[in-house]
Scaffold this motif. Sequence first.
Motif, PDB file in Angstrom:
ATOM      1  N   LEU A  58       0.655  -1.258   0.038  1.00 21.88           N
ATOM      2  CA  LEU A  58       0.164  -0.021  -0.043  1.00 21.88           C
ATOM      3  C   LEU A  58       0.810   1.204  -0.082  1.00 21.88           C
ATOM      4  O   LEU A  58       0.823   2.224  -0.775  1.00 21.88           O
ATOM      5  CB  LEU A  58      -1.040   0.088   1.105  1.00 21.88           C
ATOM      6  CG  LEU A  58      -1.762   1.203   1.307  1.00 21.88           C
ATOM      7  CD1 LEU A  58      -2.799   1.335   0.021  1.00 21.88           C
ATOM      8  CD2 LEU A  58      -2.696   1.121   2.693  1.00 21.88           C
ATOM      9  N   VAL A  59       1.807   1.360   0.699  1.00 22.88           N
ATOM     10  CA  VAL A  59       2.543   2.550   0.933  1.00 22.88           C
ATOM     11  C   VAL A  59       3.580   2.630  -0.500  1.00 22.88           C
ATOM     12  O   VAL A  59       3.439   3.819  -0.737  1.00 22.88           O
ATOM     13  CB  VAL A  59       3.668   2.211   2.115  1.00 22.88           C
ATOM     14  CG1 VAL A  59       4.801   3.445   2.027  1.00 22.88           C
ATOM     15  CG2 VAL A  59       3.143   2.397   3.343  1.00 22.88           C
ATOM     16  N   SER A  61       2.841   1.766  -3.506  1.00 24.37           N
ATOM     17  CA  SER A  61       1.848   2.190  -4.557  1.00 24.37           C
ATOM     18  C   SER A  61       1.391   3.299  -4.479  1.00 24.37           C
ATOM     19  O   SER A  61       1.180   3.960  -5.617  1.00 24.37           O
ATOM     20  CB  SER A  61       0.759   1.062  -4.603  1.00 24.37           C
ATOM     21  OG  SER A  61      -0.198   1.094  -3.640  1.00 24.37           O
ATOM     22  N   ARG A  62       1.310   3.827  -3.208  1.00 26.05           N
ATOM     23  CA  ARG A  62       0.871   5.391  -3.200  1.00 26.05           C
ATOM     24  C   ARG A  62       2.156   6.285  -3.262  1.00 26.05           C
ATOM     25  O   ARG A  62       1.801   7.241  -3.301  1.00 26.05           O
ATOM     26  CB  ARG A  62       0.043   5.527  -1.702  1.00 26.05           C
ATOM     27  CG  ARG A  62      -1.222   4.701  -1.668  1.00 26.05           C
ATOM     28  CD  ARG A  62      -1.604   4.792  -0.349  1.00 26.05           C
ATOM     29  NE  ARG A  62      -1.654   6.354   0.104  1.00 26.05           N
ATOM     30  CZ  ARG A  62      -2.195   6.662   1.292  1.00 26.05           C
ATOM     31  NH1 ARG A  62      -2.798   5.857   2.128  1.00 26.05           N
ATOM     32  NH2 ARG A  62      -2.247   8.023   1.683  1.00 26.05           N
ATOM     33  N   LYS A  63       3.473   5.758  -3.442  1.00 29.21           N
ATOM     34  CA  LYS A  63       4.417   6.351  -3.629  1.00 29.21           C
ATOM     35  C   LYS A  63       4.745   7.194  -2.238  1.00 29.21           C
ATOM     36  O   LYS A  63       5.460   8.314  -2.586  1.00 29.21           O
ATOM     37  CB  LYS A  63       4.570   7.308  -4.917  1.00 29.21           C
ATOM     38  CG  LYS A  63       4.371   6.401  -6.104  1.00 29.21           C
ATOM     39  CD  LYS A  63       4.483   7.160  -7.228  1.00 29.21           C
ATOM     40  CE  LYS A  63       4.301   6.606  -8.323  1.00 29.21           C
ATOM     41  NZ  LYS A  63       4.382   5.138  -8.840  1.00 29.21           N
ATOM     42  N   ASP A  64       4.457   6.719  -1.219  1.00 26.23           N
ATOM     43  CA  ASP A  64       4.851   7.069   0.098  1.00 26.23           C
ATOM     44  C   ASP A  64       6.334   6.694   0.393  1.00 26.23           C
ATOM     45  O   ASP A  64       6.739   5.762   0.033  1.00 26.23           O
ATOM     46  CB  ASP A  64       3.998   7.061   1.059  1.00 26.23           C
ATOM     47  CG  ASP A  64       2.434   7.738   0.838  1.00 26.23           C
ATOM     48  OD1 ASP A  64       2.480   8.783   0.131  1.00 26.23           O
ATOM     49  OD2 ASP A  64       1.539   7.239   1.134  1.00 26.23           O
TER      50      ASP A  64
END
Length: 142
Positions: A58-59, A61-64
């Motif tokens: 998740l992190v 893929s959100r580019k965080d």
Amino acid sequence: MIVAIFGPFFVPAQAAAQQDHDQMITVFRQWANAMARKDFRNWEKASASYRYATTYNLVVSRKDEWPDAIFALPFRVPEIGSLDHLATLQNGPTANIIYYGRIDFGILEDDVPKNIFMLRFVKEDTGWKFDNTRFFNIAGNE
């Protein structure tokens, strides 16, 4: 009479269930402390491998920023010590601990209503690991 005959056979099972419950509470507190301290190493130790992989995906893929993004929550992890324990439900390598009370995420300025809070765990090769929480808003407020 039946209880007297079969009662002793339940004692080891009850003791094992209590030991599992205690281990789950310990790992949840380790996870909660890691979240509060932004301690990735201890967060990783306390987290279920599935939750780690899901959170990582998740992190990324959100580019965080990994792992900083896992600690950037708009709320705090609730303290369970003041909540009423309703049940510990174990089904093989998964378990839920269910609480009732004022679940304070640190986001309400008003009186915190009573609701249901569930902790979910997975038993892995190294023992119980924390997976996630579920919050049930039975108070009817947003």
